[in-house]
Design an enzyme around this catalytic site. Sequence first.
Site, mmCIF file in Angstrom:
data_model
loop_
_atom_site.group_PDB
_atom_site.id
_atom_site.type_symbol
_atom_site.label_atom_id
_atom_site.label_comp_id
_atom_site.label_asym_id
_atom_site.label_seq_id
_atom_site.Cartn_x
_atom_site.Cartn_y
_atom_site.Cartn_z
ATOM 1 N N LYS A 188 52.959 65.071 63.054
ATOM 2 C CA LYS A 188 51.670 64.401 63.274
ATOM 3 C C LYS A 188 51.535 63.860 64.700
ATOM 4 O O LYS A 188 51.319 62.671 64.925
ATOM 5 C CB LYS A 188 51.470 63.270 62.253
ATOM 6 C CG LYS A 188 51.501 63.716 60.795
ATOM 7 C CD LYS A 188 51.294 62.530 59.859
ATOM 8 C CE LYS A 188 51.204 62.946 58.409
ATOM 9 N NZ LYS A 188 52.506 63.414 57.863
ATOM 10 N N ARG B 196 49.199 65.870 42.608
ATOM 11 C CA ARG B 196 50.036 65.340 41.536
ATOM 12 C C ARG B 196 49.738 66.068 40.225
ATOM 13 O O ARG B 196 48.579 66.101 39.789
ATOM 14 C CB ARG B 196 49.783 63.842 41.349
ATOM 15 C CG ARG B 196 50.227 62.972 42.531
ATOM 16 C CD ARG B 196 51.737 62.935 42.609
ATOM 17 N NE ARG B 196 52.225 62.078 43.683
ATOM 18 C CZ ARG B 196 52.559 62.498 44.892
ATOM 19 N NH1 ARG B 196 52.412 63.777 45.199
ATOM 20 N NH2 ARG B 196 53.043 61.661 45.796
#
EC number: 4.1.1.23
Length: 242
Positions: free
Chosen positions: A61, A185
């Site tokens: 990042k 998830r």
Amino acid sequence: MNIDNIIVPLDVPNEAAAIALIEELPEIIWWKVGLELFVSCGPQIFSILKQRQKRIFLDLKFHDIPNTVAGVCRSAASYGVDLLTIHATAGRVALSRAQQAVLEGAKIIGQKPPRLIAITILTSLTSRDLAFDLKIPLELPEYVLQMALLAQESGLSGAVCSPQEVEQLRRVCGDDFLLVCPGVRPSWAEVGDQKRSLTPAQAIKAGANYLVIGRPITATADPREALRRICQEISGDQKEGS
């Protein structure tokens, strides 16, 4: 969608733990190297992965001035990684310079350049965080879209976004724009600190190219069984929708 579209993070503290996880999940092709592991063992982790014919998502990042991000992207590309991240908020000039540097770095080693993708906003942040803490006067989906468009206009290959923004980005940015989704998830897993999550099947249906799935696999007593359950859930949902 198959197992090759699942990226597992090597969110472990050292080289030994990384090797153990890689060997425990031999069917996984894509591995994400983040800050913790990279600071711990450095570029050696790339050699470990390449020796095992794995693909590398280097997720550091980058976020700095144009000259600095260009330099670090050039260096990262020269290691032969496959995916690389930079914050979209580094700005248009930094993004364009970084993309050019990726091409230069790959040329040094005579390999295909990695795909540079932009972080739109961290998946742990919410609309409230955006408005009250960051003082950004845009709704979160609109902000993510603008960051993705900035990346696309700057020549980047794609963006990182939560599953909840995928459908909009796919519609606006087109089929050739790579969308990588953390915050995924399965239906049986805890959401944890991911604030804008969907199930793997939902993310795929929305248009995601790659799913980053960490703790639902790696934090379980049996990672291979967790991976099997995730693939089964995806397969079952796709059959129902066909």
